[in-house]
Design an enzyme around this catalytic site. Structure first.
Site, PDB file in Angstrom:
ATOM      1  N   GLY A  57      23.590  76.892  41.963  1.00 12.11           N
ATOM      2  CA  GLY A  57      22.456  77.739  41.606  1.00 12.11           C
ATOM      3  C   GLY A  57      22.744  79.182  41.970  1.00 12.11           C
ATOM      4  N   TYR A  85      25.945  75.460  45.608  1.00 13.07           N
ATOM      5  CA  TYR A  85      24.665  75.673  46.295  1.00 13.07           C
ATOM      6  C   TYR A  85      24.192  74.365  46.936  1.00 13.07           C
ATOM      7  CZ  TYR A  85      19.781  76.927  47.140  1.00 13.07           C
ATOM      8  OH  TYR A  85      18.567  77.161  47.731  1.00 13.07           O
ATOM      9  N   HIS A 171      33.432  73.721  41.626  1.00 10.78           N
ATOM     10  CA  HIS A 171      32.706  73.079  40.518  1.00 10.78           C
ATOM     11  C   HIS A 171      33.563  72.002  39.839  1.00 10.78           C
ATOM     12  CE1 HIS A 171      29.135  75.635  40.457  1.00 10.78           C
ATOM     13  NE2 HIS A 171      29.947  76.555  40.940  1.00 10.78           N
ATOM     14  N   GLU A 173      32.695  70.017  37.658  1.00 12.48           N
ATOM     15  CA  GLU A 173      32.269  69.785  36.269  1.00 12.48           C
ATOM     16  C   GLU A 173      32.945  70.710  35.262  1.00 12.48           C
ATOM     17  OE1 GLU A 173      30.605  71.143  38.691  1.00 12.48           O
ATOM     18  OE2 GLU A 173      29.171  72.664  38.079  1.00 12.48           O
ATOM     19  N   SER A 225      15.758  67.018   6.567  1.00 13.36           N
ATOM     20  CA  SER A 225      16.139  68.344   6.084  1.00 13.36           C
ATOM     21  C   SER A 225      17.594  68.375   5.663  1.00 13.36           C
ATOM     22  CB  SER A 225      15.917  69.376   7.189  1.00 13.36           C
ATOM     23  OG  SER A 225      16.908  69.196   8.200  1.00 13.36           O
ATOM     24  N   GLY A 226      18.349  67.339   6.058  1.00 16.48           N
ATOM     25  CA  GLY A 226      19.778  67.359   5.782  1.00 16.48           C
ATOM     26  C   GLY A 226      20.564  67.964   6.933  1.00 16.48           C
ATOM     27  N   GLY A 227      19.861  68.458   7.952  1.00 17.29           N
ATOM     28  CA  GLY A 227      20.533  68.958   9.157  1.00 17.29           C
ATOM     29  C   GLY A 227      20.950  67.773  10.035  1.00 17.29           C
ATOM     30  N   VAL A 228      21.712  68.070  11.090  1.00 21.94           N
ATOM     31  CA  VAL A 228      22.273  66.994  11.909  1.00 21.94           C
ATOM     32  C   VAL A 228      21.166  66.169  12.573  1.00 21.94           C
ATOM     33  CG1 VAL A 228      23.806  66.453  13.837  1.00 21.94           C
ATOM     34  CG2 VAL A 228      24.296  68.422  12.381  1.00 21.94           C
ATOM     35  N   ASP A 229      20.217  66.829  13.225  1.00 21.82           N
ATOM     36  CA  ASP A 229      19.234  66.094  14.018  1.00 21.82           C
ATOM     37  C   ASP A 229      18.363  65.181  13.160  1.00 21.82           C
ATOM     38  OD1 ASP A 229      20.348  67.657  15.916  1.00 21.82           O
ATOM     39  OD2 ASP A 229      18.602  68.933  16.240  1.00 21.82           O
ATOM     40  N   SER A 230      17.787  65.733  12.085  1.00 26.08           N
ATOM     41  CA  SER A 230      16.887  64.892  11.288  1.00 26.08           C
ATOM     42  C   SER A 230      17.677  63.794  10.572  1.00 26.08           C
ATOM     43  CB  SER A 230      16.065  65.725  10.307  1.00 26.08           C
ATOM     44  OG  SER A 230      16.838  66.183   9.226  1.00 26.08           O
ATOM     45  N   SER A 231      18.929  64.054  10.225  1.00 22.40           N
ATOM     46  CA  SER A 231      19.739  63.021   9.557  1.00 22.40           C
ATOM     47  C   SER A 231      20.026  61.874  10.513  1.00 22.40           C
ATOM     48  CB  SER A 231      21.068  63.602   9.071  1.00 22.40           C
ATOM     49  OG  SER A 231      20.836  64.633   8.151  1.00 22.40           O
ATOM     50  N   LYS A 370      23.171  67.732  22.200  1.00 22.20           N
ATOM     51  CA  LYS A 370      23.613  67.908  20.810  1.00 22.20           C
ATOM     52  C   LYS A 370      24.965  67.233  20.510  1.00 22.20           C
ATOM     53  CE  LYS A 370      22.940  69.953  16.819  1.00 22.20           C
ATOM     54  NZ  LYS A 370      21.682  70.171  16.112  1.00 22.20           N
TER      55      LYS A 370
END
Ligand code: XMP
Length: 514
Positions: A57, A85, A171, A173, A225-231, A370
């Protein structure tokens, strides 16, 4: 085993890397959730975590307003790993001393291992780690020992004597830490003793079952919509409930070239979804006539969309659920600023819709980042061209035509834009690019073609790299590509005699021109 039974909780103290910690842990086969540092003990223990990670942080533990988590987590019988942190906070809370050092330690450091411990299994002496801190531990608390140091950090890795609480100053990660993945793996498998039952395949199977159970014989409506998420949302729900999923795809006239045909071909013809196509091009263009202001364009498009969607969904009869592609960054209640997509989505917010239509939300992707949604899409058999699609704004080409949206101007932009798509978005070499598109400017300039003087349109090219759309840098595209795109646009798009390249970053510019 249900992956929710094996959860790691990450308490977020505001580090820019918190989501990266979560992504890495999930890649290692363990489901995890991010909670704000201020989460109550009840909230944390209700998840029955196998381990707790305290993130890094921006604050100093000695600041008056330094964030502190519920102290009740320390006596629990649950392993804890403090990162940066998180380590300093642990030290301070147990009575050690943390002070600001004169020099900020930033960048690579070499780890010198003092004691062989399960957390550092398989890590060689001299392994490089990534540091980014100003505070450092001056005195260790009782009941803790140092197991590794670096030149600048005498207590780079620490553990409690009974072996349940650990801290790393660097870190693990970030990919600059050579064996960071191994250290996280050791924490998960050797200290938290997890089995590792999470994968995106297990997610698909579990999510399918969850949807089936929740929805039963009811019907779900989804705006595709044809976008990634809605598809991905639609494909996943379709896998679970088949024809009881009713998709609505509205052609608002400001889509990219061939887009409507491509969506119909994939979802209706190939995936056999119950898909209603609404060609509302006329209606949208009529509503946009003469409108120059981008905010008004947005509002008109949003309102018209909702009107059409609502009417179509009502006509379907007894629909009970509305599917939405909400992702994990929208859900995280974080100490750092809200997830970027939250900001992007507010542009075309249809948030009031479910309540007005008395529908219950169905958000099967709320646990995913995503990149994970893309992998799920692949798992579900969606084509690469769709999975790697760039974000495309809800108001579409209307915000990329500066000034009036007319049929003629739309035609010019669609042709120019489709060349950019061909040469950049569809070229695997340029997958790292966030967005690449054409903009039609309301300016005409003089050119010469053959022996003729021309007076025609200018197309601007916008190609940017970004992590989340909040900040962006323009892409240093190879000249050969710029040359090809420019030549093709001038030769193939009607009424264009000049192409310019936008070399501004965000901020102070934005990605879209509007
Ligand atoms: P700006 O232009 O603000 O864009 O730098 C940041 C990101 O948001 C996208 N964007 C939109 N997305 N509706 C959307 O769904 C909108 O009205 C809208 N405006 C901008 C933009 O494409 C970029 O990725």
């Amino acid at each position: 085993m249900d992956y929710h039974k094996e959860v790691i909780v990450i308490l977020d103290f505001g580090s820019q890397y918190t989501q990266l910690i979560a992504r890495k842990i999930r890649e290692l086969g363990v489901y995890c959730e991010i909670l704000p540092f201020s989460a109550t003990l009840n909230n944390i223990t209700s998840r029955n975590p196998k381990g707790i990670v305290l993130s890094g942080g921006p604050k100093s533990v000695n600041d008056a307003d330094a964030p502190v988590c519920d102290l009740g987590i320390f006596p629990l019988d649950i392993p804890i790993l403090g990162i940066c942190y998180g380590l300093q906070l642990t030290v301070k809370l147990f009575g050690g001393r943390v002070e600001k050092s004169a020099k900020r330690e930033y960048g690579m450091a070499r780890l010198v291992i003092e004691k062989k411990e399960p957390l550092l299994d398989g890590i060689q002496d001299g392994s490089t780690v990534w540091m980014s801190h100003q505070d450092k531990v001056l005195r260790m608390p009782d009941g803790f020992k140092t197991i590794a140091h670096s030149d600048n950090s005498p207590h780079a890795v620490i553990k409690s004597v009974e072996g349940r609480i650990y801290g790393v100053q660097f870190h693990p990660e970030v990919h600059h830490t050579q064996k960071g993945r191994k250290i996280l793996r050791n924490f998960l498998y050797k200290i938290c003793k997890v089995k590792g039952v999470f994968s995106l395949k297990s997610f698909v199977d579990a999510a399918t079952e969850r949807i089936k159970k929740k929805v039963g014989d009811n019907k779900v409506v989804c705006a595709l919509s044809g976008g990634v998420d809605s598809s991905v949302v639609a494909t996943l729900i379709h896998r679970a409930i088949g024809d009881n999923l009713r998709c609505i795809f509205v052609n608002n006239g400001v889509l990219r070239k061939n887009e409507a045909a491509e969506v119909l071909d994939l979802f209706k013809d190939r995936l056999h979804m119950n898909l209603k196509y609404v060609d509302a091009e006329e209606m949208f263009l009529a509503a946009l006539k003469g409108v120059k202001d981008p905010e008004r364009k947005r509002k008109i498009i949003g309102k018209t969309f909702i009107k059409i969607f609502e009417a179509e969904a009502k006509a379907m009869g007894d629909v009970r659920y509305l599917a939405q592609g909400t992702l994990y960054p929208d859900v995280i209640e974080s100490t750092s600023s809200k997830g970027p997509s939250a900001t992007i989505k507010s542009h075309h917010n249809v948030g009031g819709l479910p309540r007005r239509m008395k529908l219950t939300l169905l958000e099967p992707l709320r646990e995913l980042f995503k990149d994970e949604v893309r992998i799920v899409g692949k798992e579900l058999g969606l084509p690469d061209s769709l999975i790697h699609r760039q974000p495309f704004p809800g108001p579409g080409l209307a915000v990329r035509i500066i000034g009036d949206v007319t049929r003629e101007r739309l035609h010019i932009l669609k042709e120019a834009d489709s060349i950019v798509r061909d040469e950049i978005e569809r070229n695997d070499r340029f997958r790292h690019i966030w967005q690449s598109f054409a903009i039609l400017i309301p300016v005409k300039t003089v050119g010469v073609m053959g022996d003729e003087r021309t007076y025609a349109n200018v197309i601007a090219l916008r190609v940017v790299e970004s992590k989340d759309g909040m900040t962006a840098d323009w892409t240093r595209l190879p000249y050969a590509i710029l040359d090809k795109v420019s030549r093709r646009i001038i030769n193939e798009a009607p009424g264009v005699n000049r192409v310019v390249y936008d070399i501004s970053s965000k901020p102070p510019s934005t990605i879209e021109w509007e």
